[in-house]
Motif scaffolding. Structure first.
Motif, PDB file in Angstrom:
ATOM      1  N   MET A   1      50.921  42.262  36.461  1.00  0.00           N
ATOM      2  CA  MET A   1      49.595  42.935  36.271  1.00  0.00           C
ATOM      3  C   MET A   1      48.951  41.376  36.100  1.00  0.00           C
ATOM      4  O   MET A   1      48.357  40.905  36.022  1.00  0.00           O
ATOM      5  CB  MET A   1      49.796  43.305  34.876  1.00  0.00           C
ATOM      6  CG  MET A   1      49.891  45.332  34.591  1.00  0.00           C
ATOM      7  SD  MET A   1      48.293  45.421  34.875  1.00  0.00           S
ATOM      8  CE  MET A   1      48.652  47.333  33.816  1.00  0.00           C
ATOM      9  N   ARG A   2      50.350  40.172  36.045  1.00  0.00           N
ATOM     10  CA  ARG A   2      50.004  38.989  35.514  1.00  0.00           C
ATOM     11  C   ARG A   2      50.189  38.609  36.946  1.00  0.00           C
ATOM     12  O   ARG A   2      50.103  37.464  37.097  1.00  0.00           O
ATOM     13  CB  ARG A   2      50.779  38.658  34.662  1.00  0.00           C
ATOM     14  CG  ARG A   2      50.072  39.050  32.617  1.00  0.00           C
ATOM     15  CD  ARG A   2      51.143  38.627  32.171  1.00  0.00           C
ATOM     16  NE  ARG A   2      51.679  39.502  30.774  1.00  0.00           N
ATOM     17  CZ  ARG A   2      50.658  38.954  29.995  1.00  0.00           C
ATOM     18  NH1 ARG A   2      49.413  37.934  29.953  1.00  0.00           N
ATOM     19  NH2 ARG A   2      50.417  39.307  28.671  1.00  0.00           N
ATOM     20  N   ASP A   3      49.425  38.761  38.358  1.00  0.00           N
ATOM     21  CA  ASP A   3      49.765  38.040  39.429  1.00  0.00           C
ATOM     22  C   ASP A   3      48.018  38.841  40.003  1.00  0.00           C
ATOM     23  O   ASP A   3      47.125  38.678  39.479  1.00  0.00           O
ATOM     24  CB  ASP A   3      50.692  39.104  40.641  1.00  0.00           C
ATOM     25  CG  ASP A   3      51.305  38.833  40.280  1.00  0.00           C
ATOM     26  OD1 ASP A   3      52.164  38.111  39.766  1.00  0.00           O
ATOM     27  OD2 ASP A   3      52.530  39.730  40.603  1.00  0.00           O
ATOM     28  N   LYS A   4      47.666  36.478  39.822  1.00  0.00           N
ATOM     29  CA  LYS A   4      46.335  36.738  39.971  1.00  0.00           C
ATOM     30  C   LYS A   4      45.780  38.156  41.514  1.00  0.00           C
ATOM     31  O   LYS A   4      46.275  37.733  42.549  1.00  0.00           O
ATOM     32  CB  LYS A   4      46.047  35.128  40.983  1.00  0.00           C
ATOM     33  CG  LYS A   4      45.705  34.630  39.736  1.00  0.00           C
ATOM     34  CD  LYS A   4      45.153  33.070  41.148  1.00  0.00           C
ATOM     35  CE  LYS A   4      45.207  31.379  39.997  1.00  0.00           C
ATOM     36  NZ  LYS A   4      44.568  30.568  40.766  1.00  0.00           N
ATOM     37  N   LEU A   5      44.594  38.252  41.378  1.00  0.00           N
ATOM     38  CA  LEU A   5      43.948  39.047  42.199  1.00  0.00           C
ATOM     39  C   LEU A   5      43.207  38.244  43.160  1.00  0.00           C
ATOM     40  O   LEU A   5      42.777  37.401  43.083  1.00  0.00           O
ATOM     41  CB  LEU A   5      42.916  40.437  41.541  1.00  0.00           C
ATOM     42  CG  LEU A   5      43.059  40.910  40.174  1.00  0.00           C
ATOM     43  CD1 LEU A   5      42.330  41.771  39.626  1.00  0.00           C
ATOM     44  CD2 LEU A   5      44.281  42.118  41.329  1.00  0.00           C
ATOM     45  N   SER A   6      43.559  39.252  44.345  1.00  0.00           N
ATOM     46  CA  SER A   6      42.665  37.822  45.477  1.00  0.00           C
ATOM     47  C   SER A   6      41.043  38.829  45.228  1.00  0.00           C
ATOM     48  O   SER A   6      40.880  39.412  44.220  1.00  0.00           O
ATOM     49  CB  SER A   6      42.803  39.186  47.169  1.00  0.00           C
ATOM     50  OG  SER A   6      42.173  40.512  46.259  1.00  0.00           O
ATOM     51  N   GLN A   7      40.669  37.695  46.396  1.00  0.00           N
ATOM     52  CA  GLN A   7      39.257  37.741  46.077  1.00  0.00           C
ATOM     53  C   GLN A   7      38.493  39.312  46.151  1.00  0.00           C
ATOM     54  O   GLN A   7      37.397  39.662  45.521  1.00  0.00           O
ATOM     55  CB  GLN A   7      38.214  36.836  46.915  1.00  0.00           C
ATOM     56  CG  GLN A   7      36.559  36.582  46.296  1.00  0.00           C
ATOM     57  CD  GLN A   7      36.629  36.044  45.276  1.00  0.00           C
ATOM     58  OE1 GLN A   7      37.706  34.825  44.479  1.00  0.00           O
ATOM     59  NE2 GLN A   7      35.573  36.399  43.620  1.00  0.00           N
ATOM     60  N   GLU A   8      38.873  39.893  47.474  1.00  0.00           N
ATOM     61  CA  GLU A   8      38.921  41.315  47.557  1.00  0.00           C
ATOM     62  C   GLU A   8      39.432  41.726  46.493  1.00  0.00           C
ATOM     63  O   GLU A   8      38.450  43.656  46.129  1.00  0.00           O
ATOM     64  CB  GLU A   8      39.327  41.500  48.803  1.00  0.00           C
ATOM     65  CG  GLU A   8      39.085  42.558  49.421  1.00  0.00           C
ATOM     66  CD  GLU A   8      39.814  43.245  50.927  1.00  0.00           C
ATOM     67  OE1 GLU A   8      40.520  42.405  51.289  1.00  0.00           O
ATOM     68  OE2 GLU A   8      40.074  44.383  51.643  1.00  0.00           O
ATOM     69  N   ASP A   9      40.326  42.167  45.289  1.00  0.00           N
ATOM     70  CA  ASP A   9      40.129  43.715  44.643  1.00  0.00           C
ATOM     71  C   ASP A   9      39.335  42.700  43.641  1.00  0.00           C
ATOM     72  O   ASP A   9      39.121  43.626  42.698  1.00  0.00           O
ATOM     73  CB  ASP A   9      41.569  42.846  44.247  1.00  0.00           C
ATOM     74  CG  ASP A   9      43.238  43.354  44.999  1.00  0.00           C
ATOM     75  OD1 ASP A   9      42.564  43.845  45.483  1.00  0.00           O
ATOM     76  OD2 ASP A   9      43.995  42.697  45.425  1.00  0.00           O
ATOM     77  N   ILE A  10      38.635  41.521  43.467  1.00  0.00           N
ATOM     78  CA  ILE A  10      38.145  41.818  41.780  1.00  0.00           C
ATOM     79  C   ILE A  10      36.727  41.899  41.960  1.00  0.00           C
ATOM     80  O   ILE A  10      36.166  42.455  41.421  1.00  0.00           O
ATOM     81  CB  ILE A  10      38.205  39.269  42.078  1.00  0.00           C
ATOM     82  CG1 ILE A  10      39.246  38.910  41.167  1.00  0.00           C
ATOM     83  CG2 ILE A  10      36.728  39.199  41.040  1.00  0.00           C
ATOM     84  CD1 ILE A  10      39.314  37.695  41.852  1.00  0.00           C
ATOM     85  N   GLU A  11      36.799  42.249  43.589  1.00  0.00           N
ATOM     86  CA  GLU A  11      35.192  42.785  43.522  1.00  0.00           C
ATOM     87  C   GLU A  11      34.925  43.822  44.009  1.00  0.00           C
ATOM     88  O   GLU A  11      34.176  44.312  43.357  1.00  0.00           O
ATOM     89  CB  GLU A  11      34.578  41.659  45.471  1.00  0.00           C
ATOM     90  CG  GLU A  11      34.200  40.838  45.072  1.00  0.00           C
ATOM     91  CD  GLU A  11      33.713  40.329  46.422  1.00  0.00           C
ATOM     92  OE1 GLU A  11      34.394  40.830  47.747  1.00  0.00           O
ATOM     93  OE2 GLU A  11      33.724  39.098  46.917  1.00  0.00           O
ATOM     94  N   LYS A  12      36.022  44.339  44.602  1.00  0.00           N
ATOM     95  CA  LYS A  12      36.577  46.234  44.036  1.00  0.00           C
ATOM     96  C   LYS A  12      36.807  46.776  42.887  1.00  0.00           C
ATOM     97  O   LYS A  12      35.992  47.311  41.939  1.00  0.00           O
ATOM     98  CB  LYS A  12      37.657  46.094  44.794  1.00  0.00           C
ATOM     99  CG  LYS A  12      37.414  47.265  46.264  1.00  0.00           C
ATOM    100  CD  LYS A  12      39.117  47.307  46.474  1.00  0.00           C
ATOM    101  CE  LYS A  12      39.089  47.120  48.505  1.00  0.00           C
ATOM    102  NZ  LYS A  12      40.437  47.033  48.688  1.00  0.00           N
ATOM    103  N   SER A  13      37.669  45.480  41.571  1.00  0.00           N
ATOM    104  CA  SER A  13      37.714  45.901  40.508  1.00  0.00           C
ATOM    105  C   SER A  13      36.463  45.896  39.854  1.00  0.00           C
ATOM    106  O   SER A  13      35.792  47.069  38.871  1.00  0.00           O
ATOM    107  CB  SER A  13      38.226  45.394  39.911  1.00  0.00           C
ATOM    108  OG  SER A  13      39.340  45.349  40.555  1.00  0.00           O
TER     109      SER A  13
END
Ligand code: HBI
Length: 96
Positions: free
Chosen positions: A1-13
């Motif tokens: 939960m506290r791991d930094k998200l990738s750019q791709e995951d950020i865009e999806k979320s």
């Protein structure tokens, strides 16, 4: 939960959220919430505050009368994590 998200995951979320956007120059998401009046606004903030405390994840927010500018990021990760998106979803649910 506290791991930094990738750019791709950020865009999806972000795609799953209404009205949230990335803050320029910083790894954070933001939305301005507008309510009918101060009581509706502060009621929502109170509900969100209790949820935030339970999650041990807290918003940066500024309330002026019936609007709240919210910014979410995970300070300990120095970026966006799943927790930010989870809290954003909970904020949306509290509007209903
Ligand atoms: N809230 N947004 C945010 N980011 C954090 O890193 C964070 C938090 N609330 C509590 C918290 N971290 C605690 O884990 C530490 O302050 C102990």
């Amino acid at each position: 939960m506290r791991d930094k998200l990738s750019q791709e995951d950020i865009e999806k979320s972000l795609n799953d959220l209404q009205g949230w956007e990335l803050v320029e120059g910083r790894s954070a998401i933001t939305k301005t919430f507008e309510f009918k009046n101060f009581i509706e606004c502060f009621g929502w903030m109170s509900r969100v505050a209790l949820i935030s405390e339970k999650m041990d994840h807290h918003p940066e927010w500024l309330n002026i009368y019936k609007t709240v500018d919210v910014t979410l990021s995970t300070h300990s990760a120095d970026g966006l994590t799943a927790l930010d998106f989870k809290l954003a979803q909970k904020m949306e649910q509290q509007l209903l």
